[in-house]
Design a protein around this motif. Structure first.
Motif, PDB file in Angstrom:
ATOM      1  N   ARG A 184       4.229  75.975  65.201  1.00 33.23           N
ATOM      2  CA  ARG A 184       2.882  75.926  65.764  1.00 33.23           C
ATOM      3  C   ARG A 184       2.247  74.631  65.277  1.00 33.23           C
ATOM      4  O   ARG A 184       2.550  74.157  64.175  1.00 33.23           O
ATOM      5  N   ILE A 185       1.350  74.065  66.102  1.00 38.38           N
ATOM      6  CA  ILE A 185       0.885  72.703  65.854  1.00 38.38           C
ATOM      7  C   ILE A 185      -0.616  72.596  66.053  1.00 38.38           C
ATOM      8  O   ILE A 185      -1.177  73.194  66.974  1.00 38.38           O
ATOM      9  N   GLY A 186      -1.253  71.805  65.186  1.00 42.86           N
ATOM     10  CA  GLY A 186      -2.654  71.441  65.351  1.00 42.86           C
ATOM     11  C   GLY A 186      -2.774  69.928  65.411  1.00 42.86           C
ATOM     12  O   GLY A 186      -2.114  69.221  64.651  1.00 42.86           O
ATOM     13  N   ILE A 187      -3.599  69.429  66.340  1.00 47.14           N
ATOM     14  CA  ILE A 187      -3.775  67.982  66.524  1.00 47.14           C
ATOM     15  C   ILE A 187      -5.267  67.676  66.548  1.00 47.14           C
ATOM     16  O   ILE A 187      -6.034  68.328  67.264  1.00 47.14           O
ATOM     17  N   ALA A 188      -5.669  66.657  65.778  1.00 50.21           N
ATOM     18  CA  ALA A 188      -7.063  66.210  65.768  1.00 50.21           C
ATOM     19  C   ALA A 188      -7.098  64.694  65.709  1.00 50.21           C
ATOM     20  O   ALA A 188      -6.194  64.059  65.154  1.00 50.21           O
ATOM     21  N   SER A 189      -8.135  64.105  66.293  1.00 48.30           N
ATOM     22  CA  SER A 189      -8.295  62.647  66.329  1.00 48.30           C
ATOM     23  C   SER A 189      -9.650  62.272  65.767  1.00 48.30           C
ATOM     24  O   SER A 189     -10.635  63.004  65.929  1.00 48.30           O
ATOM     25  N   GLY A 190      -9.703  61.101  65.122  1.00 46.41           N
ATOM     26  CA  GLY A 190     -10.975  60.626  64.588  1.00 46.41           C
ATOM     27  C   GLY A 190     -10.777  59.537  63.561  1.00 46.41           C
ATOM     28  O   GLY A 190      -9.662  59.083  63.297  1.00 46.41           O
ATOM     29  N   LEU A 191     -11.871  59.121  62.959  1.00 44.07           N
ATOM     30  CA  LEU A 191     -11.855  58.049  61.971  1.00 44.07           C
ATOM     31  C   LEU A 191     -11.365  58.574  60.629  1.00 44.07           C
ATOM     32  O   LEU A 191     -11.728  59.670  60.214  1.00 44.07           O
ATOM     33  N   PRO A 213      -7.660  65.015  59.131  1.00 45.01           N
ATOM     34  CA  PRO A 213      -6.514  65.826  58.720  1.00 45.01           C
ATOM     35  C   PRO A 213      -6.883  67.273  58.420  1.00 45.01           C
ATOM     36  O   PRO A 213      -6.104  68.187  58.689  1.00 45.01           O
ATOM     37  N   ASN A 214      -8.091  67.494  57.870  1.00 45.72           N
ATOM     38  CA  ASN A 214      -8.525  68.872  57.606  1.00 45.72           C
ATOM     39  C   ASN A 214      -8.675  69.655  58.903  1.00 45.72           C
ATOM     40  O   ASN A 214      -8.296  70.829  58.995  1.00 45.72           O
ATOM     41  N   LEU A 215      -9.220  68.989  59.922  1.00 47.71           N
ATOM     42  CA  LEU A 215      -9.397  69.648  61.209  1.00 47.71           C
ATOM     43  C   LEU A 215      -8.053  69.979  61.841  1.00 47.71           C
ATOM     44  O   LEU A 215      -7.865  71.077  62.396  1.00 47.71           O
ATOM     45  N   ALA A 216      -7.101  69.050  61.758  1.00 52.37           N
ATOM     46  CA  ALA A 216      -5.764  69.316  62.311  1.00 52.37           C
ATOM     47  C   ALA A 216      -5.113  70.504  61.618  1.00 52.37           C
ATOM     48  O   ALA A 216      -4.473  71.351  62.258  1.00 52.37           O
ATOM     49  N   ALA A 217      -5.277  70.580  60.293  1.00 55.35           N
ATOM     50  CA  ALA A 217      -4.693  71.699  59.544  1.00 55.35           C
ATOM     51  C   ALA A 217      -5.332  73.024  59.945  1.00 55.35           C
ATOM     52  O   ALA A 217      -4.646  74.039  60.095  1.00 55.35           O
ATOM     53  N   ARG A 218      -6.652  73.028  60.138  1.00 53.35           N
ATOM     54  CA  ARG A 218      -7.341  74.270  60.533  1.00 53.35           C
ATOM     55  C   ARG A 218      -6.917  74.703  61.943  1.00 53.35           C
ATOM     56  O   ARG A 218      -6.725  75.887  62.217  1.00 53.35           O
ATOM     57  N   LEU A 219      -6.773  73.747  62.851  1.00 58.08           N
ATOM     58  CA  LEU A 219      -6.334  74.084  64.213  1.00 58.08           C
ATOM     59  C   LEU A 219      -4.914  74.658  64.202  1.00 58.08           C
ATOM     60  O   LEU A 219      -4.603  75.583  64.951  1.00 58.08           O
ATOM     61  N   GLN A 220      -4.062  74.092  63.339  1.00 57.59           N
ATOM     62  CA  GLN A 220      -2.697  74.617  63.231  1.00 57.59           C
ATOM     63  C   GLN A 220      -2.705  76.078  62.799  1.00 57.59           C
ATOM     64  O   GLN A 220      -1.936  76.894  63.288  1.00 57.59           O
ATOM     65  N   SER A 221      -3.605  76.418  61.879  1.00 58.78           N
ATOM     66  CA  SER A 221      -3.661  77.803  61.403  1.00 58.78           C
ATOM     67  C   SER A 221      -4.167  78.760  62.475  1.00 58.78           C
ATOM     68  O   SER A 221      -3.885  79.961  62.426  1.00 58.78           O
ATOM     69  N   LEU A 222      -4.922  78.238  63.464  1.00 60.17           N
ATOM     70  CA  LEU A 222      -5.414  79.075  64.570  1.00 60.17           C
ATOM     71  C   LEU A 222      -4.361  79.288  65.662  1.00 60.17           C
ATOM     72  O   LEU A 222      -4.440  80.246  66.422  1.00 60.17           O
ATOM     73  N   ALA A 223      -3.395  78.360  65.745  1.00 57.75           N
ATOM     74  CA  ALA A 223      -2.458  78.377  66.867  1.00 57.75           C
ATOM     75  C   ALA A 223      -1.498  79.556  66.775  1.00 57.75           C
ATOM     76  O   ALA A 223      -1.075  79.960  65.687  1.00 57.75           O
ATOM     77  N   ASP A 224      -1.150  80.108  67.934  1.00 56.71           N
ATOM     78  CA  ASP A 224      -0.117  81.140  68.004  1.00 56.71           C
ATOM     79  C   ASP A 224       1.255  80.485  67.909  1.00 56.71           C
ATOM     80  O   ASP A 224       1.402  79.282  68.175  1.00 56.71           O
TER      81      ASP A 224
END
Length: 304
Positions: A184-191, A213-224
């Motif tokens: 499962r994967i989380g992807i986030a973009s930003g400065l 990177p924190n946002l990407a990690a949180r999204l990964q934890s939400l993903a099925d």
């Protein structure tokens, strides 16, 4: 160093008297030039080339030894190795996680589990590498990947999403011994600020500082399992290149406000890349009939 033995190893022992008579010793040998060899009586071009190549090899070995000694002395004295400068970058960060690895580890022999995780890591690294991703860190069954560092590209977000879809597909086919692994994967973009070296030895890593990177990690934890989630900034950057399903807003730990997430369903069928990236921002021209007519007439003239 025995000069006579060195010349003998090159098959050029006939020059040993000339080297001895001119006081060529181990410390002066690496400094010899082509002119010096001519002065020593080495007339053959082939012999000079052979000697110069061997002298260059000696010089390289000497430089390596000096560098190694300098590093060892710095380590002993506690001197810090100069670190590369960190940079502010627009990054796309991807977190990949293997689902169910804890249960798998409880069921498998440690050596079998090592093979499973090793195969999984290699599969992720090879897949994201094809899309220009930089594997920054392995964290057990997790992999942290940067798009946009060390090399930046305007299509970093697009490449990250393509890499995510490919990774989800290939990880499921790569597990050895009949064991199926799902990611499962989380992807986030930003400065972010990226490039600082943290740790030492095998634990050393290129770290990235910022909310991304924190946002990407949180999204990964939400993903099925088998899914990739992206944030609003990544969604904005990739336009209509992919099919999505909006999942709504989430209150994520450590982040100041609600975060909107999208599930990536796959690549979209688009007429052109330009249309996919700008469809939402373009509107039809109104009241420009004369201008359009002029453009069409000029175009016809150019074709004629």
């Amino acid at each position: 160093m025995d000069i006579a033995a060195w010349l003998l190893s090159l098959g050029l022992q006939q020059y040993e008297p000339a080297f001895r008579e001119n006081d060529i010793e181990a410390d002066t040998l690496p400094q010899l030039t082509a002119d010096d060899l001519v002065a020593l009586g080495v007339i053959s071009i082939g012999h000079r080339r052979k000697l110069l190549a061997a002298i260059a090899a000696l010089r390289a070995t000497s430089d390596t030894a000096v560098t190694s000694t300098t590093r060892s002395l710095a380590a002993i004295s506690g001197a810090a190795t100069p670190l590369p400068d960190a940079e502010r970058r627009q990054l796309t960060v991807m977190f990949v996680d293997a689902v169910g690895s804890t249960a798998l580890a409880a069921r498998l022999d440690p050596e079998d589990m090592r093979e499973v995780i090793g195969t999984y890591h290699r599969c992720v690294a090879e897949t994201v590498g094809r899309y220009g991703g930089f594997v920054a860190k392995y964290m057990g069954d997790g992999v942290l990947v940067y798009f946009g560092w060390p090399q930046a590209d305007e299509a970093d977000a697009e490449r990250a999403v393509r890499a995510a879809l490919a990774t989800l597909e290939e990880v499921g086919q790569a597990a050895p011994a009949g064991e199926r692994v799902t990611a499962r994967i989380g992807i986030a973009s930003g400065l972010a600020v990226v490039g600082d070296l943290l740790g030492a030895g095998a634990a050393q890593e290129q770290t990235v500082i910022g909310e991304t990177p924190n946002l990407a990690a949180r999204l990964q934890s939400l993903a099925d399992p088998g899914c990739a989630l992206i944030d609003a900034e990544t969604r904005r950057r990739i336009g209509g290149l992919f099919e999505y399903r909006e999942l709504g807003d989430f209150d994520l730990k450590g982040l100041p406000g609600p975060v909107r997430a999208w599930l990536v369903l796959g690549e979209a069928l688009v007429e052109s890349r330009f249309a996919a990236m700008h469809a939402a921002s373009l509107s039809p021209l109104v009241g420009r009939d004369d201008e359009l007519g002029l453009l069409l007439r000029r175009w016809q003239q150019a074709k004629d």
